[in-house]
Design a protein around this motif. Structure first.
Motif, PDB file in Angstrom:
ATOM      1  N   LEU A  66       0.840  -1.202   0.000  1.00  0.00           N
ATOM      2  CA  LEU A  66       0.000   0.000   0.000  1.00  0.00           C
ATOM      3  C   LEU A  66       0.875   1.252   0.000  1.00  0.00           C
ATOM      4  O   LEU A  66       0.619   2.208  -0.740  1.00  0.00           O
ATOM      5  CB  LEU A  66      -0.937  -0.008   1.215  1.00  0.00           C
ATOM      6  CG  LEU A  66      -2.034  -1.072   1.183  1.00  0.00           C
ATOM      7  CD1 LEU A  66      -2.840  -1.060   2.470  1.00  0.00           C
ATOM      8  CD2 LEU A  66      -2.962  -0.849  -0.002  1.00  0.00           C
ATOM      9  N   ALA A  67       1.927   1.249   0.830  1.00  0.00           N
ATOM     10  CA  ALA A  67       2.832   2.392   0.862  1.00  0.00           C
ATOM     11  C   ALA A  67       3.482   2.595  -0.500  1.00  0.00           C
ATOM     12  O   ALA A  67       3.605   3.720  -0.987  1.00  0.00           O
ATOM     13  CB  ALA A  67       3.905   2.179   1.932  1.00  0.00           C
ATOM     14  N   PHE A 111      -5.267   9.399  -0.406  1.00  0.00           N
ATOM     15  CA  PHE A 111      -6.728   9.469  -0.504  1.00  0.00           C
ATOM     16  C   PHE A 111      -7.235   8.727  -1.739  1.00  0.00           C
ATOM     17  O   PHE A 111      -8.266   8.064  -1.705  1.00  0.00           O
ATOM     18  CB  PHE A 111      -7.196  10.927  -0.477  1.00  0.00           C
ATOM     19  CG  PHE A 111      -7.011  11.541   0.888  1.00  0.00           C
ATOM     20  CD1 PHE A 111      -7.661  11.000   1.993  1.00  0.00           C
ATOM     21  CD2 PHE A 111      -6.162  12.620   1.084  1.00  0.00           C
ATOM     22  CE1 PHE A 111      -7.468  11.532   3.259  1.00  0.00           C
ATOM     23  CE2 PHE A 111      -5.972  13.162   2.349  1.00  0.00           C
ATOM     24  CZ  PHE A 111      -6.625  12.613   3.438  1.00  0.00           C
ATOM     25  N   LEU A 112      -6.462   8.818  -2.816  1.00  0.00           N
ATOM     26  CA  LEU A 112      -6.829   8.100  -4.040  1.00  0.00           C
ATOM     27  C   LEU A 112      -6.899   6.596  -3.776  1.00  0.00           C
ATOM     28  O   LEU A 112      -7.863   5.918  -4.145  1.00  0.00           O
ATOM     29  CB  LEU A 112      -5.770   8.395  -5.111  1.00  0.00           C
ATOM     30  CG  LEU A 112      -6.232   8.516  -6.543  1.00  0.00           C
ATOM     31  CD1 LEU A 112      -7.291   9.587  -6.656  1.00  0.00           C
ATOM     32  CD2 LEU A 112      -5.047   8.847  -7.440  1.00  0.00           C
ATOM     33  N   TYR A 120      -9.379   1.423  -2.839  1.00  0.00           N
ATOM     34  CA  TYR A 120      -9.466   0.249  -1.989  1.00  0.00           C
ATOM     35  C   TYR A 120     -10.922  -0.012  -1.584  1.00  0.00           C
ATOM     36  O   TYR A 120     -11.456  -1.104  -1.763  1.00  0.00           O
ATOM     37  CB  TYR A 120      -8.597   0.424  -0.745  1.00  0.00           C
ATOM     38  CG  TYR A 120      -8.722  -0.727   0.211  1.00  0.00           C
ATOM     39  CD1 TYR A 120      -7.967  -1.878   0.022  1.00  0.00           C
ATOM     40  CD2 TYR A 120      -9.616  -0.690   1.269  1.00  0.00           C
ATOM     41  CE1 TYR A 120      -8.096  -2.949   0.874  1.00  0.00           C
ATOM     42  CE2 TYR A 120      -9.757  -1.765   2.127  1.00  0.00           C
ATOM     43  CZ  TYR A 120      -8.995  -2.892   1.923  1.00  0.00           C
ATOM     44  OH  TYR A 120      -9.142  -3.958   2.768  1.00  0.00           O
ATOM     45  N   ASN A 121     -11.575   1.020  -1.082  1.00  0.00           N
ATOM     46  CA  ASN A 121     -12.931   0.835  -0.570  1.00  0.00           C
ATOM     47  C   ASN A 121     -13.934   0.491  -1.658  1.00  0.00           C
ATOM     48  O   ASN A 121     -14.697  -0.456  -1.537  1.00  0.00           O
ATOM     49  CB  ASN A 121     -13.387   2.088   0.176  1.00  0.00           C
ATOM     50  CG  ASN A 121     -12.887   2.100   1.604  1.00  0.00           C
ATOM     51  OD1 ASN A 121     -13.440   1.430   2.450  1.00  0.00           O
ATOM     52  ND2 ASN A 121     -11.811   2.820   1.851  1.00  0.00           N
ATOM     53  N   LEU A 158      -6.390  -1.924  -7.612  1.00  0.00           N
ATOM     54  CA  LEU A 158      -5.428  -1.265  -6.744  1.00  0.00           C
ATOM     55  C   LEU A 158      -4.081  -1.063  -7.441  1.00  0.00           C
ATOM     56  O   LEU A 158      -3.448  -0.017  -7.295  1.00  0.00           O
ATOM     57  CB  LEU A 158      -5.246  -2.128  -5.485  1.00  0.00           C
ATOM     58  CG  LEU A 158      -4.973  -1.457  -4.169  1.00  0.00           C
ATOM     59  CD1 LEU A 158      -5.987  -0.373  -3.893  1.00  0.00           C
ATOM     60  CD2 LEU A 158      -5.023  -2.491  -3.055  1.00  0.00           C
ATOM     61  N   PHE A 159      -3.639  -2.056  -8.202  1.00  0.00           N
ATOM     62  CA  PHE A 159      -2.280  -1.990  -8.745  1.00  0.00           C
ATOM     63  C   PHE A 159      -2.205  -1.454 -10.175  1.00  0.00           C
ATOM     64  O   PHE A 159      -1.145  -0.997 -10.603  1.00  0.00           O
ATOM     65  CB  PHE A 159      -1.608  -3.369  -8.686  1.00  0.00           C
ATOM     66  CG  PHE A 159      -1.182  -3.722  -7.297  1.00  0.00           C
ATOM     67  CD1 PHE A 159      -0.010  -3.207  -6.783  1.00  0.00           C
ATOM     68  CD2 PHE A 159      -1.959  -4.532  -6.498  1.00  0.00           C
ATOM     69  CE1 PHE A 159       0.393  -3.507  -5.499  1.00  0.00           C
ATOM     70  CE2 PHE A 159      -1.576  -4.844  -5.207  1.00  0.00           C
ATOM     71  CZ  PHE A 159      -0.395  -4.328  -4.708  1.00  0.00           C
ATOM     72  N   LEU A 160      -3.316  -1.536 -10.895  1.00  0.00           N
ATOM     73  CA  LEU A 160      -3.270  -1.066 -12.276  1.00  0.00           C
ATOM     74  C   LEU A 160      -2.905   0.420 -12.374  1.00  0.00           C
ATOM     75  O   LEU A 160      -2.079   0.798 -13.205  1.00  0.00           O
ATOM     76  CB  LEU A 160      -4.594  -1.368 -12.979  1.00  0.00           C
ATOM     77  CG  LEU A 160      -4.510  -1.370 -14.507  1.00  0.00           C
ATOM     78  CD1 LEU A 160      -3.498  -2.396 -14.981  1.00  0.00           C
ATOM     79  CD2 LEU A 160      -5.872  -1.675 -15.126  1.00  0.00           C
ATOM     80  N   PRO A 161      -3.499   1.277 -11.531  1.00  0.00           N
ATOM     81  CA  PRO A 161      -3.122   2.694 -11.605  1.00  0.00           C
ATOM     82  C   PRO A 161      -1.623   2.894 -11.384  1.00  0.00           C
ATOM     83  O   PRO A 161      -1.009   3.760 -12.008  1.00  0.00           O
ATOM     84  CB  PRO A 161      -3.918   3.346 -10.466  1.00  0.00           C
ATOM     85  CG  PRO A 161      -5.030   2.426 -10.201  1.00  0.00           C
ATOM     86  CD  PRO A 161      -4.545   1.062 -10.526  1.00  0.00           C
ATOM     87  N   MET A 162      -1.043   2.059 -10.526  1.00  0.00           N
ATOM     88  CA  MET A 162       0.392   2.168 -10.271  1.00  0.00           C
ATOM     89  C   MET A 162       1.174   1.873 -11.548  1.00  0.00           C
ATOM     90  O   MET A 162       2.109   2.595 -11.910  1.00  0.00           O
ATOM     91  CB  MET A 162       0.775   1.185  -9.163  1.00  0.00           C
ATOM     92  CG  MET A 162       2.257   1.091  -8.891  1.00  0.00           C
ATOM     93  SD  MET A 162       2.542   0.100  -7.401  1.00  0.00           S
ATOM     94  CE  MET A 162       4.290  -0.226  -7.549  1.00  0.00           C
ATOM     95  N   VAL A 163       0.764   0.823 -12.260  1.00  0.00           N
ATOM     96  CA  VAL A 163       1.445   0.492 -13.510  1.00  0.00           C
ATOM     97  C   VAL A 163       1.282   1.641 -14.508  1.00  0.00           C
ATOM     98  O   VAL A 163       2.244   2.078 -15.143  1.00  0.00           O
ATOM     99  CB  VAL A 163       0.874  -0.810 -14.110  1.00  0.00           C
ATOM    100  CG1 VAL A 163       1.486  -1.079 -15.468  1.00  0.00           C
ATOM    101  CG2 VAL A 163       1.120  -1.966 -13.169  1.00  0.00           C
ATOM    102  N   LEU A 164       0.047   2.127 -14.617  1.00  0.00           N
ATOM    103  CA  LEU A 164      -0.213   3.188 -15.596  1.00  0.00           C
ATOM    104  C   LEU A 164       0.642   4.413 -15.312  1.00  0.00           C
ATOM    105  O   LEU A 164       1.256   4.984 -16.225  1.00  0.00           O
ATOM    106  CB  LEU A 164      -1.702   3.557 -15.579  1.00  0.00           C
ATOM    107  CG  LEU A 164      -2.614   2.467 -16.148  1.00  0.00           C
ATOM    108  CD1 LEU A 164      -4.073   2.889 -16.074  1.00  0.00           C
ATOM    109  CD2 LEU A 164      -2.227   2.155 -17.589  1.00  0.00           C
TER     110      LEU A 164
END
Lengths: 286, 331, 413
Positions: free
Chosen positions: A223-224, A244-245, A250-251, A265-271
C-alpha cells in the motif's frame, strides 16, 4: 446504513492512515533513493510498541509518540550501521531491507506471539458520527485530522525551514547538495529516522482500527508503495493525494468489484509508472 | 578451461555428485529437497539473466512463475493432456513476459523494479481474488505427474532426474548465453546503454529478448513446481516469492552462473531443513542476508572467490594485488 | 517456548533432542512418533501455536507415554499455506517416518495433502475442516475429532431460525473453502427452517479494513460470520465501531469466537452467539484438567485449536492401547482410529462415523462479561451432532459438496 456515503467517508479515513504510513516512505525514497522494503515492518513494530505501552497504562498520544521515538532510534541505527555503507547500490539495499523485514517479523512473533492485539479506542475518542443515515466512528475521522496536521507540519518543515531546504536540495540533486556543503550523510540518517518514526506513529494510530498481528507488515508495504508511486516520490503533496486516491480505490474496489479488487489497486500504479514515471506530483529527476 | 584446471575438476565432481545423488542421499525426503533446490535454481538463473546481465531488477517473477503453474494446473483440471497443458503454460508465460517487458522496459532501475512489482501483484491479485476462475485461496490440485519417456515421475528419484535434466539444460543455455555475442550485448546494455545505442544496437530489443529468455525459464520452473507439489495456490505468486528469488540471486552473487544456484540452495535448505531444527528460521535467514550484504556485498560466490584469491596470493606471493583485498568491490 | 523443535517427551516434558537412525526406530520399545503439522508463522499462527500447546499439555499429563509407548513429538511449521503443508507432510512422513500426523490447521492445507497421506498410508488426525475429506472423498487414513466446517453451522442455522426466530440473515466469511462450507451449512439449516439468507459477503483472508463489506450489510435480523485466525478480532471491532452491532445481532462460527481469542477481544464481543464443538467452560473431568493445565503452563484459556489436539492425543492413546505391539502398522492404526469411542474428552463424548468424522456435542454459547473477563457461556447443548446434521446421509452425499454457491442462495437481494 448508507453504503455509498459510508464507503466515501471510510475512503478518506483510510487515506489518512495511509498518509501516515507513506509520508516517511516517500521522503526516504525521494531523498535517499532507497526502496525501503522494511517500511511495513516499521509500521508493524511501531504498532506493537504502542500496544505494549498502552498495556502498561500509558496515555494514547504519549504511547504513539514514544513508539515513534523508539522507532526513530532503531531506524537511525539501521541507517548508520548498515544502509550507509551501501549508498547508491540499489540491489544490496533491497536485500538488506528485506533481510531486516524478515528479522523484525520473526522477532515480533517471538515477543508478541501470534495473538492479534487490538487496543481499545481511547475513551475520549469513542463514539460515532451519525448523519444522513450514516454511522461512522469518530476515531477514524480523528486519524484524518492527525494526518492533516502532520501533513501541514511536514510541509512547513520542508518548505520553510533550513532543514527542509537541505532536504529539497538533496531530493533534487544529491551530488550538488553535497558540494554546496550540506552534510548529506547526517541528513540521510535524520530522514530515515523521521520516516521510521512516522510509520511507527501511524502504526499506533491504526492499531485500534486495524489491530496488530503477524503479517500486518506485508499488508502495509505494498500500500505504501502504491501511494508513493502514484503521488510521486519525494513529494508530500503527492503522498497526500495518493493516499486518498488509494483509500477510494481500496474501498470502492472491494465493494464493487471484489474479483478484481487488487487489479484496481495496482493497475493505476502500472499506468502511472509507464505514462508518467515521476508520479502525479513528482518532479522529473534529470 | 583446461582439463587439468581445478575448475574442471570441481565441475566434473559436481556433475558426478548430482547424477548419483539419489543413491547417496537415499531418503526420498532429501531427494525431494534436492529437486526443490534445482527448480528454484532454474528460477534464480532465469531472474539472473535480467538482474545480473541486463542490470534490470525484477520483483514480478513470481507472477510469471505462477502464470505457468496456474495455466497448466487449470488446463489439467479441465481434463486436457499434459502436453497441451505444458505447451499452453509456456506460451502463456511467454506472452505474459512480453507484456511485462513492454510495460516495464519503459524504465530502468527502480522504475523497472516497481513496474514489475506492480504487474506481479496484479497477477497475484487475480489468482487470489478471482475465485470463479482460479479457485482463489483453495488453490488448484492436479492429480497426476506426467510420464516422461515411459518413466513415471511419481517417484522421488524419477522426478529428481527429470528436474536435473531441465536444470542441466538451463545451466547450459545460460552458459551459452553468457558467452554468446548476444550475451555480450546484453551486458553492454547494462554497462553502457548509451554507447550501445550510439553503436546502432537496439537496446530496447536486446532487453526485451533478455526478458523473454528469463520468462521462458521461469515458466519452465513454474511447471516443475506445479508438478512437484501437484498443487498451486496464490501464495506462490505473492511478493514474498519474488523477493525470495531475488534474494537467492543477490545472496549467491549476481551475474555469475553458480551464484543463483548457491542462493537457491541456501533459501530452500533454510526453509525446509533448518526450519525443522530452529524455530526462528526466518530470523536466521534474515540475519544471513544482512550478514552477506555487510561482509560480501557482491554475493557469496564472487565473495568467496575473492577471499580465496586473496588468501592464495597471500600464501604464494605475500603481495596481494590491489584489486583482491577484501573490502574492494568486485567490478 | 523452547528453541528445540524435535522434542522427546520424557518424564516431565524433557527437551532432549533426539536424532535417531531409522533402523533403531523400528525396534521394539522405540518411541511412537507423532508429527504435528501446525502454523507458527503468518496470519494463522495464533491458532497454530495453540495446537502445539494443546498436544504438549496432553502429553505432559500422560508423562510423555501413551498406551505404554514413549511418544516423540515432531512439530513442523507449514507457514499456513498449502504448498508448505505439502512439503512439511513429506518431511514428517519421509524423513521422520512418523506413525501418525496431527493437523493441519486450515482446510486448504488439508485439501493439499489428503491424497498424499492416502498414498503414503499414514494416518492423519485432522483439525482442519474440509468437508469432502470425510464425505464424498472419504479418506480411510483420516479421522477428524474436531468437526467439518458445516457441522456446527448447521446447528447455528437451526438455532437462529427456531430459537431466535430470525427471518433474514446476512453471512460474511473469508473467501476460501472453510468459509464457503461454513456459510453453506448455516444457510441450508436456516433456510430449511423458514429463514432467508439475503446477502453473502466474501472478504479475502487478508483484509486490512472490513468497512467496505460491513457497509453492504443491509436490512437483516442477524449476521453470521465465520472468520478465522486473527480476523475475527478486526472484524468484530469494525462491526461495533460502525454501529451495526447495536442494531443487528452477530452470530459466529467456532473459530470466530474461539475461547482463546477472548483475551484479544473487548466489549465488541459481548452478546455474540456462537456455535462450537468445544467450550472451555464445559464441565467434564478431562476438560477441567485440560483448562487448568493450559492456564498453568501457558496462562491461556484454551480454545478449539488446542482442545482439538488434546482430543486427537486421546484418540491416539486409545488406539495404541487397543493395538499394543501392532500400533506401528499404519493401516491397522488408521482402522483402529476409526473405531475409537471416548466418553470423557474436553468436548464430551466422541465417536466416529464410517467416514472418520466425529459425532459429538455442539454448544451454543453467548459471550458475556463476568468479573471483568469475557467468557462464552453455554446456553444450549446439542448432543451427538453428526456431520450430516438431521439430513439423510445418502441424499447428503449425492448432492455436490458445499461451496461458494452450493447450495445456491436463492434469496439474495
Amino acid at each position: 446504513m448508507n453504503l455509498w456515503l459510508t464507503l466515501a467517508v471510510n475512503s478518506i479515513a483510510l487515506g489518512g492512515l495511509l498518509f501516515l504510513l507513506s509520508a516517511g516512505f516517500s521522503l526516504i525514497f525521494g531523498l535517499m533513493r532507497i526502496p525501503n522494503l522494511m517500511h511495513g515492518s516499521f509500521f508493524m513494530l511501531g504498532a506493537y510498541f504502542g500496544v505494549t505501552f498502552l498495556d502498561r497504562g500509558m496515555n494514547f498520544w504519549l504511547a504513539a509518540i514514544a513508539s515513534g521515538f523508539a522507532m526513530a532510534l532503531i531506524g537511525a541505527m539501521v541507517e548508520r550501521f548498515f544502509l550507509k555503507r551501501l549508498s547508491g547500490q540499489e540491489l544490496p539495499q533491497v536485500l538488506l531491507t528485506l533481510g531486516f523485514s524478515f528479522i523484525i517479523a520473526d522477532l515480533c512473533l517471538l515477543i508478541w506471539t501470534g495473538d492479534p492485539w487490538q487496543p481499545t479506542t481511547p475513551a475520549h475518542l469513542r463514539g460515532a458520527v451519525q448523519a444522513a443515515g450514516m454511522f461512522f466512528p469518530i476515531y477514524r475521522l480523528v486519524i484524518v485530522g492527525v494526518a492533516v496536521v502532520i501533513a501541514i507540519a511536514l510541509w512547513l518543515m520542508v518548505d520553510w525551514t533550513r532543514l527542509g531546504a537541505m532536504i529539497r536540495a538533496g531530493v533534487d540533486d544529491a551530488p550538488i547538495a553535497r558540494m554546496v556543503g550540506i552534510k548529506v550523510s547526517q541528513l540521510f540518517t535524520l530522514i530515515f529516522a523521521l520516516g521510521a518514526a512516522l510509520a511507527a506513529f501511524g502504526g499506533v494510530m491504526g492499531a485500534p482500527y486495524l489491530s496488530v498481528y503477524p503479517g500486518l507488515d506485508a499488508e502495509m508495504l505494498p500500500l505504501a508503495l502504491i501511494v508513493v508511486i502514484l503521488g510521486g516520490t519525494g513529494s508530500l503533496l503527492g503522498a497526500l493525494v495518493g493516499s486518498f486516491l488509494i483509500g477510494f480505490l481500496y474501498n470502492f474496489g472491494q465493494a464493487l468489484f471484489p474479483d478484481l479488487a487488487y487489479v484496481i489497486l495496482f493497475l493505476p500504479m502500472v499506468l502511472v509508472l509507464v505514462l508518467r514515471p515521476q508520479g502525479l506530483f513528482g518532479k522529473v529527476v534529470p | 578451461m583446461s582439463l587439468r584446471s581445478p575448475r574442471f575438476a570441481a565441475l566434473a565432481i559436481s556433475i558426478l555428485l548430482l547424477l548419483t545423488l539419489p543413491a547417496w542421499v537415499g531418503n526420498p525426503y532429501y531427494i525431494n529437497i534436492a529437486s526443490q533446490i534445482l527448480f528454484w535454481a532454474v528460477v534464480a538463473l532465469a531472474l539472473n539473466v535480467l538482474v545480473g546481465y541486463a542490470g534490470l531488477v525484477s520483483l514480478g517473477h513470481a507472477g510469471l512463475f505462477g502464470m505457468a503453474g496456474y495455466t497448466a494446473g487449470l488446463l489439467l483440471q479441465a481434463g486436457h493432456g499434459h502436453l497441451v497443458a505444458d505447451i499452453a503454460a509456456i506460451v502463456a508465460t511467454l506472452l505474459t513476459s512480453a507484456i511485462f517487458a513492454i510495460l516495464s522496459l519503459r524504465s530502468t532501475g527502480i522504475g523497472f523494479l516497481m513496474i514489475t512489482l506492480a504487474l506481479g501483484q496484479i497477477l497475484w491479485g487475480i489468482a487470489y481474488r478471482w475465485a470463479s476462475l482460479t479457485n482463489g485461496d483453495n488453490g488448484v490440485n492436479i492429480t497426476t505427474r506426467p510420464e516422461f519417456l515411459g518413466i513415471n515421475l511419481a517417484n522421488a528419484s524419477a522426478f529428481y532426474y527429470a528436474t536435473l535434466v531441465v536444470f542441466g539444460l538451463a545451466v547450459i543455455s545460460m552458459a551459452v548465453f553468457v558467452r554468446s555475442p548476444f550475451g555480450a550485448s546484453v551486458r553492454g546494455t547494462r554497462d553502457q546503454a548509451r554507447r550501445m545505442n550510439a553503436l546502432g544496437y537496439n537496446v530496447w530489443l536486446i532487453r526485451f529478448m533478455a526478458f523473454l529468455i528469463s520468462g521462458f525459464w521461469t515458466g519452465v520452473a513454474g511447471l516443475l513446481f506445479v508438478y512437484y507439489n501437484q498443487f498451486i495456490s496464490p501464495q506462490v505468486m505473492a511478493l514474498q516469492t519474488s523477493a525470495e528469488v531475488l534474494l537467492m540471486v543477490i545472496s549467491g552473487g549476481t551475474g555469475t552462473l553458480l551464484g543463483p544456484v548457491v542462493g537457491a540452495a541456501i533459501v530452500v535448505i533454510m526453509k525446509n531443513v533448518v526450519s525443522a531444527y530452529i524455530e526462528r528460521w526466518n530470523l536466521v535467514l534474515g540475519v544471513i542476508f544482512v550478514a552477506i550484504i555487510s561482509f560480501m556485498p557482491e554475493g557469496l560466490v564472487p565473495g568467496t572467490a575473492r577471499l580465496w584469491r586473496y588468501g592464495w596470493h597471500r600464501l604464494t606471493s605475500r603481495k596481494p594485488s590491489a584489486g583482491d583485498k577484501p573490502g574492494d568491490r568486485a567490478q | 517456548m523452547t528453541i528445540e523443535r524435535r522434542t522427546v517427551l520424557k518424564g516431565m516434558l524433557g527437551t532432549t533432542a533426539l536424532i535417531a537412525a531409522p533402523a533403531v526406530l523400528r525396534a521394539q520399545g522405540a518411541p511412537f512418533k507423532i508429527g504435528l503439522l501446525t502454523v507458527k508463522t503468518g496470519p494463522l499462527a495464533q491458532g497454530g501455536i495453540q495446537m502445539e500447546q494443546g498436544i504438549a499439555a496432553f502429553l505432559k499429563e500422560k508423562n510423555g507415554t501413551l498406551g505404554g509407548r514413549k511418544i516423540e513429538l515432531i512439530v513442523a511449521d507449514t507457514g499456513g499455506n498449502p504448498a508448505g503443508a505439502k512439503t512439511k507432510a513429506q518431511e514428517v512422513v519421509e524423513r521422520d517416518n512418523v506413525n501418525v500426523i496431527l493437523g493441519p490447521l486450515a482446510a486448504f492445507e488439508l485439501l493439499a495433502i489428503t491424497d498424499y497421506v492416502r498414498e503414503k498410508q499414514t494416518p492423519l488426525i485432522s483439525l482442519a475442516a474440509a468437508e469432502d475429506v470425510t464425505q464424498r472423498k472419504a479418506n480411510p487414513f483420516v479421522i477428524r475429532p474436531s468437526a467439518t466446517s458445516a457441522q456446527t453451522c448447521h446447528v447455528m442455522g437451526d438455532y437462529a431460525a427456531k430459537d431466535m426466530k430470525y427471518k433474514r440473515a446476512a453471512t460474511i466469511s473469508e473467501d476460501f473453502a472453510f468459509g464457503y462450507e461454513q456459510m453453506a451449512g448455516f444457510q441450508r439449516a436456516f433456510e430449511d427452517n423458514g429463514g432467508k439468507v439475503v446477502k453473502k459477503l466474501w472478504p479475502p483472508l487478508v483484509t486490512p479494513d472490513y468497512t467496505p463489506y460491513i457497509a453492504q450489510i443491509g436490512n437483516v435480523d442477524c449476521v453470521f460470520n465465520g472468520f478465522a485466525g486473527s480476523n475475527p478480532v478486526k472484524f468484530m471491532r469494525a462491526y461495533a465501531d460502525l454501529g451495526v452491532k447495536s442494531k443487528v445481532p452477530l452470530l459466529a462460527g467456532w473459530t470466530a469466537m474461539d475461547d482463546a481469542l477472548l483475551r484479544s477481544l473487548g466489549d465488541e464481543a459481548v452478546g455474540v452467539l456462537s456455535a462450537a464443538w468445544y467450550s472451555a467452560d464445559f464441565e467434564s473431568p478431562s476438560n477441567k484438567r485440560f483448562v487448568a493445565a493450559m492456564q498453568k503452563d501457558y496462562n491461556v484459556l484454551p480454545g478449539g485449536y488446542s482442545a482439538g489436539m488434546y482430543v486427537a492425543g486421546q484418540c491416539v492413546e486409545a488406539a495404541i492401547a487397543k493395538l499394543g505391539s501392532k500400533a506401528d502398522d499404519r493401516k491397522a492404526l488408521a482402522d483402529e482410529l476409526h473405531n475409537v469411542s471416548l466418553i470423557d474428552t474436553p468436548r464430551g463424548p466422541v465417536k466416529f462415523d464410517k467416514y472418520g468424522n466425529v459425532i459429538g456435542d455442539v454448544f451454543i454459547r453467548k459471550c458475556e462479561r463476568k468479573d471483568g473477563k469475557l467468557v462464552n457461556t453455554v446456553i444450549k447443548r446439542y448432543p451427538n451432532v453428526s456431520q450430516f446434521w438431521t439430513y439423510d446421509e445418502t441424499a447428503f452425499l449425492a448432492a455436490p459438496v458445499y461451496a461458494r454457491d452450493v447450495p445456491p442462495a436463492k434469496n439474495l437481494e
